[in-house]
Design a protein around this motif. Structure first.
Motif, short mmCIF file in Angstrom:
data_model
loop_
_atom_site.label_atom_id
_atom_site.label_comp_id
_atom_site.label_asym_id
_atom_site.label_seq_id
_atom_site.Cartn_x
_atom_site.Cartn_y
_atom_site.Cartn_z
N LEU A 168 0.83 -1.21 0.00
CA LEU A 168 0.00 0.00 0.00
C LEU A 168 0.87 1.27 0.00
N GLU A 169 0.25 2.36 -0.36
CA GLU A 169 0.98 3.61 -0.57
C GLU A 169 1.72 4.08 0.67
N TYR A 170 1.08 3.97 1.83
CA TYR A 170 1.68 4.52 3.03
C TYR A 170 2.44 3.47 3.86
N ALA A 171 2.75 2.35 3.26
CA ALA A 171 3.52 1.32 3.98
C ALA A 171 4.97 1.77 4.12
N SER A 172 5.62 1.26 5.15
CA SER A 172 7.04 1.50 5.34
C SER A 172 7.81 0.48 4.51
N LYS A 173 8.06 0.81 3.26
CA LYS A 173 8.61 -0.15 2.31
C LYS A 173 10.05 -0.56 2.62
N SER A 174 10.73 0.25 3.40
CA SER A 174 12.11 -0.09 3.75
C SER A 174 12.19 -0.90 5.04
N ASP A 175 11.05 -1.20 5.62
CA ASP A 175 11.03 -1.87 6.93
C ASP A 175 10.07 -3.06 6.90
N ILE A 176 10.29 -3.94 5.95
CA ILE A 176 9.49 -5.18 5.85
C ILE A 176 10.28 -6.31 6.52
N VAL A 177 9.58 -7.16 7.24
CA VAL A 177 10.23 -8.22 8.01
C VAL A 177 9.65 -9.58 7.62
N ILE A 178 10.53 -10.58 7.46
CA ILE A 178 10.10 -11.97 7.26
C ILE A 178 10.34 -12.71 8.57
N ILE A 179 9.29 -13.25 9.14
CA ILE A 179 9.40 -14.03 10.38
C ILE A 179 9.40 -15.51 10.00
N ARG A 180 10.48 -16.19 10.34
CA ARG A 180 10.64 -17.60 9.97
C ARG A 180 10.70 -18.46 11.23
N PRO A 181 9.75 -19.38 11.40
CA PRO A 181 9.78 -20.26 12.58
C PRO A 181 11.05 -21.09 12.62
N ASP A 182 11.61 -21.21 13.80
CA ASP A 182 12.84 -21.97 13.99
C ASP A 182 12.51 -23.28 14.69
N ALA A 183 13.28 -24.32 14.36
CA ALA A 183 13.03 -25.62 14.97
C ALA A 183 13.18 -25.58 16.48
N TYR A 194 12.08 -3.12 0.40
CA TYR A 194 11.36 -3.18 -0.88
C TYR A 194 11.97 -2.21 -1.89
N ASN A 195 12.27 -1.00 -1.45
CA ASN A 195 12.79 0.02 -2.36
C ASN A 195 14.12 -0.40 -2.98
N GLU A 196 14.99 -0.99 -2.18
CA GLU A 196 16.28 -1.42 -2.71
C GLU A 196 16.12 -2.56 -3.73
N VAL A 197 15.28 -3.51 -3.42
CA VAL A 197 15.15 -4.69 -4.29
C VAL A 197 14.57 -4.30 -5.65
N VAL A 198 13.54 -3.46 -5.67
CA VAL A 198 12.94 -3.09 -6.95
C VAL A 198 13.89 -2.24 -7.79
N ARG A 199 14.91 -1.65 -7.14
CA ARG A 199 15.92 -0.89 -7.87
C ARG A 199 17.13 -1.74 -8.24
N GLY A 200 17.07 -3.03 -7.90
CA GLY A 200 18.16 -3.93 -8.25
C GLY A 200 19.32 -3.93 -7.29
N LYS A 201 19.12 -3.45 -6.07
CA LYS A 201 20.18 -3.40 -5.08
C LYS A 201 19.95 -4.43 -3.97
N ASN A 202 21.05 -4.96 -3.44
CA ASN A 202 20.97 -5.92 -2.33
C ASN A 202 19.92 -7.00 -2.57
N LEU A 203 20.03 -7.63 -3.71
CA LEU A 203 19.02 -8.61 -4.12
C LEU A 203 19.04 -9.87 -3.24
N GLN A 204 20.09 -10.04 -2.45
CA GLN A 204 20.13 -11.20 -1.56
C GLN A 204 19.02 -11.16 -0.52
N GLN A 205 18.42 -9.99 -0.33
CA GLN A 205 17.29 -9.89 0.60
C GLN A 205 16.05 -10.61 0.09
N ASN A 206 15.98 -10.73 -1.22
CA ASN A 206 14.78 -11.32 -1.84
C ASN A 206 14.86 -12.84 -1.78
#
Length: 218
Positions: A168-183, A194-206
């Protein structure tokens, strides 16, 4: 003269009778149809079962809520569609409860064949995954369509956000978090800009998402 005429006509009658009988004997008979061998049923080809190979991700193991078909070749009464219950079991005719969760379709098929050997001579069972319902990721927060997304194939974070209708428009696109359950019971928190990835930067985040990952858009 009278007797001579009688003999003549008697001879003619005899010759005519023999000629008629000979012609009748040579004529083909139409009263009996030609005998043929038994014809196969019209739906014989359609009734023969075809082996179906399920398309699942490499190394896929069965989970809760998955929709399965357990097919016994040559025994339609034993073949059923079943849903994996919350306790990880499925119910089959004669066999009752069979453990399914954590097994590959091939392993479950072997397990079912072993159990069915008590009731069927040389059972031949195939397990087909009709719907993968156990593999899901979740996208919540500032997206157009938050909720669960089936993980039927490889999916990265950007693809999950697109499937959720976009950020959404007013989301904090630079502050998205993936929560991954640990064993070990402790969740990992992975950052995604989000902003970096769509610009082709730091793609290892994706990263590629795993079942039960939750993407949080603040």
């Amino acid at each position: 003269m009278g007797q001579t005429k009688l003999h003549f006509w008697a001879l003619v009658a005899t010759l005519c009778g023999g000629l008629t009988a000979g012609v009748a004997a040579q004529a083909p008979s139409t009263s009996q149809p030609a005998q043929r061998g038994p014809s196969p049923p019209a739906n014989a080809a359609a009734s023969a079962p075809a082996r179906v190979v399920a398309t699942t991700p490499p190394g896929y193991v069965i989970g809760r809520d998955d929709l399965l078909t357990v097919r016994f070749w040559g025994d339609a009464e034993m073949s059923v569609d079943v849903v994996v219950r919350p306790d990880g079991k499925i119910s089959l005719p004669l066999l009752n409860d069979v453990d399914a969760i954590g097994l590959t379709p091939e392993q479950l098929g072997a397990s079912v064949e072993k159990a069915a050997a008590k009731f069927i001579a040389e059972p031949d069972a195939t397990v087909i995954v009709r719907e993968i319902r156990s593999r899901k990721v979740f996208v919540i927060g500032q997206v157009a369509k938050p909720g669960a997304i089936p993980l039927n194939t490889d999916m990265n974070v950007l693809q999950a956000l697109a499937t959720a209708g976009g950020v959404l428009e007013y989301a904090s696109k630079s502050d998205i978090v993936i929560i991954r359950p640990d064993a070990g019971g402790r969740d990992k928190r992975l950052k995604f800009n989000y902003n970096e990835v769509v610009r082709g930067k730091n793609l290892q985040q994706n990263i590629q998402l795993l079942p039960n990952d939750t993407v949080v858009v603040n």
